[in-house]
Scaffold this motif. Structure first.
Motif, PDB file in Angstrom:
ATOM      1  N   SER A  10       0.853  -1.184   0.000  1.00  0.00           N
ATOM      2  CA  SER A  10       0.000   0.000   0.000  1.00  0.00           C
ATOM      3  C   SER A  10       0.888   1.234   0.000  1.00  0.00           C
ATOM      4  CB  SER A  10      -0.909   0.001   1.244  1.00  0.00           C
ATOM      5  OG  SER A  10      -0.130   0.159   2.397  1.00  0.00           O
ATOM      6  N   ILE A  12       0.672   5.353   1.055  1.00  0.00           N
ATOM      7  CA  ILE A  12      -0.121   6.463   1.589  1.00  0.00           C
ATOM      8  C   ILE A  12       0.706   7.741   1.486  1.00  0.00           C
ATOM      9  CG2 ILE A  12      -1.285   7.357   3.637  1.00  0.00           C
ATOM     10  CD1 ILE A  12      -1.526   4.408   4.553  1.00  0.00           C
ATOM     11  N   ARG A  23      -4.573   7.663   0.148  1.00  0.00           N
ATOM     12  CA  ARG A  23      -4.125   6.304  -0.125  1.00  0.00           C
ATOM     13  C   ARG A  23      -4.109   6.071  -1.623  1.00  0.00           C
ATOM     14  NH1 ARG A  23      -5.097   3.042   4.628  1.00  0.00           N
ATOM     15  NH2 ARG A  23      -5.314   1.156   3.379  1.00  0.00           N
ATOM     16  N   LYS A  26      -4.184   0.837  -2.099  1.00  0.00           N
ATOM     17  CA  LYS A  26      -4.737   0.298  -0.861  1.00  0.00           C
ATOM     18  C   LYS A  26      -4.093  -1.037  -0.521  1.00  0.00           C
ATOM     19  CE  LYS A  26      -9.042   2.753  -1.190  1.00  0.00           C
ATOM     20  NZ  LYS A  26     -10.249   2.769  -2.028  1.00  0.00           N
ATOM     21  N   SER A  27      -4.242  -1.981  -1.428  1.00  0.00           N
ATOM     22  CA  SER A  27      -3.600  -3.274  -1.186  1.00  0.00           C
ATOM     23  C   SER A  27      -3.506  -4.021  -2.507  1.00  0.00           C
ATOM     24  CB  SER A  27      -4.419  -4.078  -0.166  1.00  0.00           C
ATOM     25  OG  SER A  27      -3.873  -5.379  -0.077  1.00  0.00           O
ATOM     26  N   ASP A 220      -8.987   2.409  -8.051  1.00  0.00           N
ATOM     27  CA  ASP A 220      -8.947   2.937  -6.683  1.00  0.00           C
ATOM     28  C   ASP A 220      -7.901   2.254  -5.821  1.00  0.00           C
ATOM     29  OD1 ASP A 220     -10.984   4.568  -7.436  1.00  0.00           O
ATOM     30  OD2 ASP A 220     -12.558   3.210  -6.684  1.00  0.00           O
ATOM     31  N   GLU A 222      -6.595  -0.697  -6.079  1.00  0.00           N
ATOM     32  CA  GLU A 222      -6.678  -2.149  -5.897  1.00  0.00           C
ATOM     33  C   GLU A 222      -6.756  -2.835  -7.264  1.00  0.00           C
ATOM     34  OE1 GLU A 222      -9.094  -3.001  -1.828  1.00  0.00           O
ATOM     35  OE2 GLU A 222     -10.149  -1.905  -3.386  1.00  0.00           O
TER      36      GLU A 222
END
Lengths: 252, 658
Positions: A10, A12, A23, A26-27, A220, A222
């Motif tokens: 991730s 940030i 962010r 995210k992951s 977004d 991901e």
């Protein structure tokens, strides 16, 4: 063979204590195998440039693991990162980014010169690559003296000359007309096949993406979807358009 | 947003860049104001204005400074505008017209300029006392007066007006630069080389030959050759320098490039390529710096050497604190009275008769030679006996040596300004006196008894007495040019007490002939050379600051354009350490090369100046090394200033490309 593996990374931006932090990723988790030609697609702001910067080890992830060559790249120091970039990654930029102060040959050997490789080895590598990609005649010319296609091939030579584990291409067709764009994509396909180069290309051009074997779609921050090329190129192209229309990216 | 607000915001944002600009600008204003104020200063004008030579010198200097400042301001302003190409193109992109952009830049220039004007003039006023004091102190032998702190309104007015005109010219020059911009430049910017020059081996060789010939003439030419060809030497070296920077240095770089094992090292590759890429745009500036720094250093070092050798030079020419011919012997009582009035106790006074003789000379081949005009078939010679001459050498304050002469021989003394070659003509010749013949066995310049005499001889005491009795010599007093009794006096405070010397002058100048006072010679030299030094220092300070900041601007401009290269280089794996090395190698030659060429030039230029000024006009011994040593100090200062600018530039450059 696995070249690269990212696990739950991730990113940030902004102060961690600050409420206004952003962010960008995210992951994300995925892996890349040797000789793959992977595309990363997504709309503007989806986080694909951030991902590319992390993969190119220009930026570090905030969390998660980024394994390459048995090392967690995320834990390296700045200096080690520079070394890692020099040894393992080749870049092809939008506009090729050749230095206008240098001849094509000097541009191509630049990564080797930074490593301190011997002159003879450099010369040999330049000549075999340049010969293969057909720019041997213009090696002593400056970028503004040669055609766009020749600049493109010089940039590819520069990315290849260090035998990198992976080549990162950032919107390589972004500023090109369709003919030069196709030439570049053919070139990438050629080095992917002939040099067994692993290529990771970020793009929002559907046509460019259709040259890849596998495409990761980002939304977004991901991974939203993943597509694999099949036998039929037309089918693959249509599938990409379908996904992109959902993602809201532009379709060319 | 109003234009003024935009201009102010731009200045605020670019503060670091403007700071350098501002500093150089303020310094030029400071210089101009100080200078004009000096001209107006009461004490200074009293000291200098009586002589039109000095005021002409000061005004000329003022004009040179102004021209220089203008050149500097316009070129730095143009660099500055170019460095902001992106910003300007963005304005254009948003639909701002060229005229309006020009007005915006003009306004920025004006805001910075007026602020600099205020700072410069204020510091000028603040330091006015100091500058006037320095000037008077180095040019006056006995200056102790009080200098008032002064504000000079005419000087403020002239400075302000001149600079406003310069700023206006700058603004117009800016408009011209902007009108050349094409919006498309924003997108294709930097793709084209701004003048990469491959150089030419022909130019390299030609420049080396030109400079080498100049050097050779300066170093090995005889004084006559050097004097005649000093302008050609100057032209050879200057044209050679420009050719070197235009075509020679690029060739040197391309030769460096052909040595692949050293060129293909990452740092060398990047920095050499980037440097040679900029060569054309910076070549002229580098050449100008090299030439000007050599000229300035040579001028100052020469002036300063003259200045510090003034006392020696005075006594080399005049030998005594005071000397005169003729005069009523009783006048000595009045001289003693003046010494008493001034409490001077250590006094040496010596009086001797001077004799003259008609001497026949026969030198073969003289008609065709330059000395032919000097020695006719018959000349009037001043004659000294050995003992009188040796007494004179003892009293003289220079290094004149006593002589020992055998019977039948003579020592010839030539006028102080005769070149050595003239003296050689008469060595070994026979001089025909009415009743005898003597042979010249030695020659020298007349350092102890020169009352403007052209030829003098010294004879053995016995010969002298015999010929005197024979009536060969005569004392010629009234109405004759160069004979009569002479009196010489040495005394305390000879070079420092103005009133004492003034009193002696008042007493003696009507009643004696050939009066010389060391004090007046000394103070005049002090004024001239002091002024030269003062102007020289002032000028080189202005010059060095301007050229250094011009280099700074050029590099900052280059940094803006090279920014993306560093970004790319970092991506392909250039680490921070390598980057530092690249920046060092990229910038160091820009400052070093012109300075090094300048130093080399001035080593030879000083040899020329030394030959012309010292050997021919004002004999001072071993001056070349003195001048060289002094200029080494000056170059030390140059190096320090350039070093500081180099580090500032490097810092700013690194920051921009980050």
């Amino acid at each position: 063979m696995q070249i690269l593996k990212v696990e739950n990374i991730s990113k940030i931006y902004g102060d961690k204590k600050n409420a206004r932090q952003y962010r960008a990723i995210k992951s994300i988790s995925f892996e890349v195998k040797e000789g793959e030609f992977i595309g990363v697609m997504g709309a503007s702001g989806s986080g694909k440039t951030t991902l590319l910067n992390i993969l190119g080890s220009i930026d570090k992830p905030t969390n998660g693991r980024f394994m390459m060559g048995g090392k967690d790249i995320a834990t390296l120091s700045k200096k080690q990162l520079a070394k890692h970039r020099m040894e393992n990654i080749g870049f092809i930029f939008q506009n090729y980014n050749l230095l206008e102060t240098m001849t094509l040959k000097e541009n191509i050997i630049l990564p080797l010169a930074l490593r301190g490789t011997g002159v003879r080895e450099m010369e040999e590598k330049v000549f075999s690559l340049a010969k293969d990609l057909g720019i041997i005649e213009v090696l002593e010319k400056y970028p503004y003296e040669v055609s766009g296609g020749e600049q493109q091939r010089a940039a590819a030579c520069r990315a290849l000359i260090t035998n990198p584990k992976m080549i990162l291409a950032d919107e390589p067709t972004g500023n090109l007309d369709s003919k030069s764009g196709k030439e570049l994509l053919d070139l990438l396909t050629y080095i992917n096949k002939e040099y067994k180069a692993t290529i990771l290309m970020v793009t929002h051009d559907v046509f460019a993406a259709s040259y890849c074997q596998k495409i990761l779609f980002i939304r977004d921050g991901e991974i939203y979807n993943e597509l694999h090329a099949g036998e039929n190129k037309k089918q693959f192209f249509d599938a990409i358009i379908d996904v992109m229309s959902v993602l809201g990216g532009e379709v060319r | 947003m109003k234009l003024t607000a935009l201009a102010l915001r731009n200045i605020e944002r670019n503060f670091k860049k403007y700071a350098m600009y501002f500093f150089s600008l303020s310094f030029s204003v400071f210089t101009a104001y100080s200078f004009l104020a000096l001209l107006q200063n009461e004490q200074v004008s009293m000291a200098f204005a009586y002589d039109t030579r000095y005021s002409a010198m000061l005004s000329t200097f003022g004009i040179i400074i102004m021209v220089f400042v203008m050149f500097f301001l316009i070129s730095s302003n143009n660099s500055f505008i170019k460095a902001r190409k992106k910003e300007i193109s963005t304005y254009a992109l948003f639909g701002m017209e060229n005229g309006k952009i020009g007005r915006l830049l003009f306004m920025e220039t004006m805001i910075v300029g007026i602020a600099a004007l205020l700072v410069g003039i204020t510091s000028g006023i603040f330091f006015s006392k100091l500058t006037a004091m320095i000037l008077l102190d180095i040019t006056m032998a006995s200056y102790t007066g009080y200098i008032s702190f002064f504000i000079d309104f005419p000087a403020i007015y002239i400075t302000a007006m001149t600079f406003l005109i310069i700023f206006a010219v700058m603004g117009l020059a800016g408009f011209r630069v902007i009108s050349k911009f094409e919006l498309a430049d924003l997108f294709i910017a930097d793709k084209m080389s701004e003048g990469r020059s491959k150089g030419s081996i022909l130019l390299l060789i030609l420049s080396v030959i030109l400079i080498g010939t100049g050097y050779f003439l300066a170093f090995f030419g005889s004084p006559r050759v050097v004097v005649i060809s000093s302008i050609p030497i100057l032209l050879l070296v200057i044209s050679g320098t420009y050719l070197f920077f235009w075509g020679g240095l690029p060739k040197v770089l391309s030769l460096l490039k052909s040595n692949k094992s050293s060129y293909y090292k990452g740092v060398n590759l990047i920095s050499t390529a980037a440097f040679s890429h900029r060569m054309k745009s910076i070549g002229s500036l580098m050449a100008t710096i090299a030439v000007l720094s050599a000229v300035a250093t040579t001028a100052i070092a020469t002036g300063f050497t003259l200045y510090t050798n003034l006392e020696k030079n005075t006594y080399d020419m005049l030998a005594y604190d005071l000397s005169y011919r003729d005069g009523d012997p009783s006048i000595k009582e009045d001289v003693y009275a003046i010494f008493k009035k001034h409490n001077i106790e250590n006094i040496e006074l010596y009086t001797a008769d001077r004799y003259t003789a008609q001497v026949g000379i026969s030198i073969s081949g003289l008609d065709n030679d330059e000395a032919g005009a000097l020695f006719g078939k018959e000349e009037q010679f001043i004659v000294y006996s050995q003992s009188v001459y040796n007494q004179l050498t003892e009293l003289s304050k220079n290094d004149a040596k006593p002589v020992e002469i055998s019977s039948g021989e003579a020592v010839y003394l030539g006028f102080y300004y005769f070149p050595e070659s003239y003296l050689k003509q008469i060595l070994g010749q026979k001089l025909l006196l009415p009743s005898d013949t003597v042979k010249v066995t030695a020659t020298a310049k007349n350092k102890v008894a020169s009352f403007g005499d052209r030829h003098s001889i010294i004879l053995n005491d016995a010969d002298f007495d015999r010929l005197l009795k024979a009536g060969d010599f005569s004392i010629i007093s009234e109405g004759q040019q160069s004979a009569g009794a002479m009196t010489i006096i040495n005394y305390e405070k000879a070079l420092s007490s103005h009133q004492l010397n003034q009193d002696l002058y008042q007493l003696l100048h009507d009643k004696t002939k050939g009066l010389t006072l060391a004090y007046f010679h000394y103070t005049e030299g002090l004024e001239v050379f002091g002024l030269v030094c003062f102007i020289g220092f002032f000028m080189s300070a202005v010059f060095i600051l301007m050229t250094a900041s011009l280099l700074f601007f050029k590099q900052v401009m280059a940094a803006e354009e090279e920014q993306h290269q560093y970004k790319m280089l970092r991506k392909i794996g250039m680490d921070a350490h390598t980057e530092k090395q690249v920046i060092t190698k990229r910038l160091f030659p820009v400052f070093l090369v012109p300075l090094a060429v300048g130093i080399l030039h001035s080593v030879f230029a000083m040899k020329t100046a030394d030959t012309v000024v010292f050997s021919n006009l004002i004999p001072v011994e071993n001056t070349y090394l003195t001048v060289l040593a002094f200029s080494a100090i000056m170059y030390g200062v140059y190096a320090v200033v350039y070093g500081i600018f180099y580090f500032i530039t490097k810092g700013q450059y690194s920051k921009i490309v980050k």
